[in-house]
Design an enzyme around this catalytic site. Sequence first.
Site, PDB file in Angstrom:
ATOM      1  N   GLU A 228      45.472  -0.187  -1.321  1.00 44.41           N
ATOM      2  CA  GLU A 228      45.029  -0.907  -0.133  1.00 44.41           C
ATOM      3  C   GLU A 228      46.194  -0.997   0.854  1.00 44.41           C
ATOM      4  O   GLU A 228      47.337  -1.237   0.475  1.00 44.41           O
ATOM      5  CB  GLU A 228      44.592  -2.310  -0.537  1.00 44.41           C
TER       6      GLU A 228
ATOM      7  N   LYS B 258      34.902  -2.880   1.908  1.00 48.18           N
ATOM      8  CA  LYS B 258      35.137  -4.012   1.009  1.00 48.18           C
ATOM      9  C   LYS B 258      34.142  -5.143   1.264  1.00 48.18           C
ATOM     10  O   LYS B 258      34.024  -5.647   2.385  1.00 48.18           O
ATOM     11  CB  LYS B 258      36.569  -4.504   1.204  1.00 48.18           C
TER      12      LYS B 258
ATOM     13  N   CYS C  63      40.725  -4.221  -4.153  1.00 45.57           N
ATOM     14  CA  CYS C  63      41.519  -5.430  -4.362  1.00 45.57           C
ATOM     15  C   CYS C  63      40.697  -6.631  -4.844  1.00 45.57           C
ATOM     16  O   CYS C  63      40.339  -6.715  -6.002  1.00 45.57           O
ATOM     17  CB  CYS C  63      42.300  -5.744  -3.094  1.00 45.57           C
TER      18      CYS C  63
END
Length: 320
Positions: free
Chosen positions: A80, A155, A198
Site C-alpha cells: 500500500e 479498498k 491493509c
Amino acid sequence: MLWRWPLWSRVRSFSGGHLGHIWLSGRRGPGEQHRMSSSNPVAALCQVTATPDKEANFESCSGLVEQAREGGACMAFLPEGFDFIGSSREETLRLSETLEGETIGRYAQLARKLGVWLSLGGFHERGHDWESDRRIYNSHVIINDQGCIASVYRKCHLFDVELPGRGVSLKESAFTIPGPRIVPPVQTPLGKVGLGVCYDLRFPELSLALVRQGAEILTYPSAFTVATGAAHWEVLLRARAIETQCFVLAAAQVGRHHAHRASYGHALAVDPWGELVGRCGGAEPGLALVEIDLQKLRSVRRDMPVQQHRREHSLYDCQD
C-alpha cells in the site's frame, strides 16, 4: 498436517546497492546463485519505505521488481502506498493520479519489459467525480505480464482510528471513497489471487467471500502503523490463512516516511497451514522469494475440509 519450517538465508541485493536485502526460502548450498529453482511458481514479497518523492519511490520499487525477476519470481507484490505516502491531506490529493496516469503507465511498461505480473496496492487513484469532490480511492491494481490491467479492487474498509496513548490518529475517510464491492479472484501464474488492502485484513468476511469465489492466495498490501503492527499484524495474517486455508501474502511499508508517519514493516507470507514461509523483518526495505505450492493447499483442504463443514449462512445469522 505439519509442514517443515523453511530455512532462511540473508543475502545482499543483486545490484550491491541500497535497495535492501533478499530473503530466500529453502536450503541453499555454498556458491548457489540468488535465484530460486523450483517446479512451483515463485512470488516476490516486497518491502519499501515510500516518501512523498514519487520518482525516488519508483526507482526503489522498480529495482526490487527487477531483483524479483532475476530471482525467478513470476509475480511481484508491492505494498500500500507504493506510489507515495504524503505528509498531508493536501499533498496526498495533489500527488494522486488516475489509472491512465504516468505512474500506472510506468509500471505497465516495467511489467511488459520484464515479463512479470505486478500487484500494486494501494494506489492513490483519483475518484470518478474528482473535479467536483477532490476525493480518491485506495486501489489495488493487478497488471499482467503483457502490461495490461487485469483487475482493480478499491479498498472497502477505511482506516478511521484514534488510539490515544499509542500515537495513532488517522482518518482515511476524510479524503478517500470506500470501494463499492469485492472483486473476483484473479487467475495469475501463481494461482487465483484474492485482493484486499491493509485494514481489510481485520474483516474475515471479505476473505471468506473471496474463498467462496475460488481464491487460493489472499493478498493484503499494507502500511500498518508501528503500534497496531506490533500488536496484531502477524496474528491477523496467520488467522486469515488458517481459516481460509489459503496462502496469504502481505507486502509492507517499513520505517519513517516523513516527520508525521512511520510503518511497521515485517512483510510476511503464510502458507495454508498457518506457517510463516517468508518475511522481510522490520528494519529496512527488501524482498522475500516464496514458493507457492498449490499441492500443499490442496492437501490441507483435503485433510481438513473446513469449507465443506461450513454451515448455511442462516446458522451464523440466527436471531432470537
